[in-house]
Scaffold this motif. Structure first.
Motif: not given
Length: 520
Positions: A68-80, A343-346, A290-293
């Motif tokens: 869906s689209a409801q304008g600009a949105r931000t989703t919290p995520f993680h790194f390493a 990321q794995l190194a971290l 890692i990171g769901g990519q």
């Protein structure tokens, strides 16, 4: 032995192969999908689609009823494993991170592929692939015996352990495993012994997610050494022992299921094409998850390849178009491999990395919408351009801007859903002077006239079906870009250039959702 001719055969019926099949079949290509599994796997796999993958799929009409689209949105995520990263999408685009189990996406793409006319055969295992001068011969074994197909092109989308890459002789650049990881679903005997979240200890990592009905989904990371034999079946006792070791205390598990091993082994094919055989998804690239990519990267392969393969099969483009598939998608996979290795190194448990982890964590908190966010979500991707000199727009992704045409208001997403062709967007009166350049390519390029758009300082823009700009006024000659992309055009008919229309992609009932609203 049954023998059949098809235009494109896709080996592998996971989300990547089925998405590609839906693209091709909707463009009128006779498409066959061959999958060794008899049914969709319900084992927990990938669950994340990142922003650029979602944006491209929506432009091809693939996520109706899912996003869906409801304008600009931000989703919290993680790194390493460190919180603080923020994935943000521009106004008018779908949500920046779409969370869906892989099995749901696989069923969705299979429904679309079948509805568009693709043939999907399950329980069939490919045994040989022979490339001929003008086709590829495939041999397979199915429930009814031996099968054989002659296809114009074959795409190996059969995963990291698939056969097409090996049978066709694709070379790879690989990175040996250095760590071991396990995964499974279980019930905690003591429900309070592990809380959901990412947990780093001096021995490794535990990732705990609630799975409903009292179960948790567990992943472990142990950086001491890789598995002696990653293909050996994982036992419940091993998983329990590993979880307890990393936690530093006894953790008792019950009712374990869907157990598997994995590692940080990484590989990228040295080329994504050998003659008439191409690779996509995990068959072309694998990395530490890692990171769901991983799923996003594979689906971007499918969207990139789909329209190119369809145009070539229909005779609207030459095989020169395939060269850009490798140039665009292989570097993208290499970047994913590099950032997952970083990321794995971290994530390694040594205390000597604590200052670096503290530094990266503080940067994430101070600037969550960082270059790391754009990298993980693939929104920083800029494709090689074909014009010299090039406009500043070329190779970049065009946001979902609102458009005013003679047929009424629309936007970029609606415009690109309508066909698998390139779109020459003529903006204002001055843009009309570029229409003559596509008169010889009515089956490959659709012409659309619209009012000038704020933020798009160009009289004309050539849009690819995936949303990237192939050319814009101010760069080199449009005719030259089209010839370098598609090969020589057909002789143009006399008379004024018309706006060419094509029936929209076939939709399944689930896809008949309201269109994404135009940007405000």
């Amino acid at each position: 032995m049954s023998r059949t001719h098809v235009q494109v055969a896709i080996v592998g019926g996971g989300p990547v192969g089925l998405c590609l099949a839906a693209e091709l079949a909707a463009s009128g290509v006779r498409t066959l999908v061959v999958e060794a599994r008899t049914e969709v796997s319900v084992r927990p796999k990938a669950t994340t689609l990142h922003a650029r993958s979602v944006q491209c799929l929506v432009r091809r009409g693939h996520l109706g009823g899912l996003s869906s689209a409801q304008g600009a949105r931000t989703t919290p995520f993680h790194f390493a494993g460190m919180p603080g990263l923020a994935i943000t999408a521009p106004d008018g685009e779908p949500e920046p991170v779409l969370k869906r189990p892989q099995e749901d996406l696989e069923r969705h793409f299979e429904e679309r592929a079948r509805a568009a006319g693709a043939r999907v055969l399950r329980g069939v295992r490919v045994t040989a692939v022979h490339q001929e001068h003008d086709a590829v011969r495939i041999h397979a074994q199915g429930p009814q015996g031996r099968l054989s197909w002659r296809a114009q092109y074959v795409v190996g989308a059969d995963g990291a352990r698939g056969t097409v890459r090996e049978l066709a002789g694709f070379g790879s650049r690989s990175y040996p495993a250095t760590a071991s990881a396990m995964m499974g679903r279980a019930r905690l005997v003591d429900p309070g012994s592990l809380v959901p979240g990412w947990h780093r200890t001096r021995r490794g990592w535990l990732v705990v997610k609630g799975a409903g009905d009292g179960f948790v989904h567990l992943r472990t990371l142990n950086c001491r050494a890789p598995h002696e034999d990653r293909r050996q079946e994982l036992t419940a006792e091993e998983l329990c022992a590993e979880v307890s070791y990393i936690a530093g205390r006894e953790i008792r598990l019950a009712d374990t299921r869907w157990l598997s091993r994995f590692s940080d082994f990484a590989r990228v094919a040295q080329t994504y094409r050998i003659g008439r055989i191409l690779l996509a998804g995990d068959a072309a690239h694998v990395h530490f998850p890692i990171g769901g990519q991983g799923l996003s990267t594979g689906l971007l392969d499918a969207v990139n390849l789909g329209w190119k393969l369809a145009l070539a099969v229909r005779g609207e483009a030459g095989e020169v178009l395939f060269d850009s598939y490798d140039r665009e998608r292989r570097p993208a996979a290499e970047r994913v491999v590099d950032n997952t290795r970083a990321q794995l190194a971290l994530m390694r448990p040594g205390s000597e990395l604590d200052p670096l982890r503290t530094l990266i964590g503080s940067l994430l908190m101070a600037e969550p919408e960082s270059g790391l966010s754009a990298m993980v979500s693939a929104q920083d991707t800029v494709l090689p351009h074909g014009a010299d000199p090039a406009s500043v727009f070329e190779g970049r992704f065009l946001p979902n801007v609102a458009l005013s045409t003679a047929q009424g208001p629309t936007d970029v997403i609606r415009l690109l859903r309508e066909s698998g062709r390139l779109v020459l967007l003529l903006l204002g009166e001055r843009g009309a002077e570029y229409a003559h350049a596509v008169r010889a390519r009515p089956g490959a390029v659709r012409v659309v006239r619209a009012e000038p758009v704020a933020g798009v300082a160009s009289d004309a823009v050539l849009l690819r079906p995936d949303g990237y700009v192939a050319w814009a006024a101010g760069g080199g000659p449009l005719e030259g870009v089209l010839e370098s992309m598609l090969g020589p055009g057909r002789p143009a008919a006399d008379g004024p250039t018309a706006t060419v229309s094509r029936p929209p992609l076939r939709q399944t009932p689930a896809d008949r959702a309201p269109a994404v609203p135009a940007a405000r």
